[in-house]
Design a protein around this motif. Structure first.
Motif, mmCIF file in Angstrom:
data_model
loop_
_atom_site.group_PDB
_atom_site.id
_atom_site.type_symbol
_atom_site.label_atom_id
_atom_site.label_comp_id
_atom_site.label_asym_id
_atom_site.label_seq_id
_atom_site.Cartn_x
_atom_site.Cartn_y
_atom_site.Cartn_z
ATOM 1 N N GLY A 102 0.823 -1.214 0.000
ATOM 2 C CA GLY A 102 0.000 0.000 0.000
ATOM 3 C C GLY A 102 0.853 1.258 0.000
ATOM 4 N N ALA A 103 2.037 1.202 -0.564
ATOM 5 C CA ALA A 103 2.980 2.323 -0.691
ATOM 6 C C ALA A 103 3.548 2.783 0.650
ATOM 7 N N VAL A 104 3.465 1.927 1.673
ATOM 8 C CA VAL A 104 4.049 2.279 2.969
ATOM 9 C C VAL A 104 4.742 1.043 3.536
ATOM 10 N N LEU A 105 6.039 1.130 3.712
ATOM 11 C CA LEU A 105 6.831 0.086 4.359
ATOM 12 C C LEU A 105 7.845 0.816 5.233
ATOM 13 N N THR A 106 7.498 0.987 6.487
ATOM 14 C CA THR A 106 8.312 1.794 7.382
ATOM 15 C C THR A 106 9.264 0.908 8.173
ATOM 16 N N VAL A 107 10.539 1.237 8.107
ATOM 17 C CA VAL A 107 11.579 0.556 8.886
ATOM 18 C C VAL A 107 12.446 1.646 9.497
ATOM 19 N N PHE A 108 12.581 1.616 10.832
ATOM 20 C CA PHE A 108 13.336 2.629 11.575
ATOM 21 C C PHE A 108 12.874 4.050 11.232
ATOM 22 N N GLY A 109 11.589 4.211 11.054
ATOM 23 C CA GLY A 109 11.013 5.526 10.805
ATOM 24 C C GLY A 109 11.154 6.023 9.379
#
Length: 147
Positions: A102-109
């Protein structure tokens, strides 16, 4: 010009094998009876033999260099294909990850699927891969020189 002088003028051609059979026979008959012409014919024969050897070594070396150049061209072509393949794979992977997350893959902010972050991570990984390949090639060449 007497017989001796005319034969002497043909000695270099005889040694090179450039005379017709009749002239060659004439030179050989004269060289059998004339020591000066025989020695000069032998000298010219050694020169002709040396030149043939040099020509053969040169031809062999040129063929080897040609094969090496063809290998380099092939390597360049393959590297180009691999670069295009790697770029296409990275772009495809980025599109697939964006679609599935969904166009969001957050890793360490940090959103890893944003264009800028994805590009930076890809560049860093590419540079690390290139550095590792360069080190391996350097060690390979160093090992070949040692042998």
């Amino acid at each position: 010009m007497n017989e001796h002088e005319s034969i002497r003028a043909m000695l270099a051609l005889a040694a090179a094998g450039a005379l017709d059979p009749a002239e060659s026979t004439r030179v050989e008959r004269h060289a059998n009876v004339c020591d000066d012409c025989r020695r000069e014919l032998e000298t010219w024969s050694r020169y002709a033999y040396g030149l043939r050897e040099l020509m053969e070594r040169t031809r062999t070396r040129l063929l080897q260099e040609r094969a090496v150049a063809e290998g380099r061209r092939w390597n360049g072509l393959m590297l180009g294909v691999l670069v295009v393949f790697g770029w296409a794979t990275g772009l495809t992977l980025w599109i697939l990850v964006r679609v599935f997350t969904g166009a969001v893959l957050t890793v360490f902010g940090a959103n890893l699927v944003s264009g800028l972050t994805w590009s930076l991570v890809s560049v860093v990984l590419s540079w690390m891969t290139a550095a590792a390949a360069a080190l391996m090639l350097g060690k390979s060449r160093q090992m070949r020189r040692a042998l």
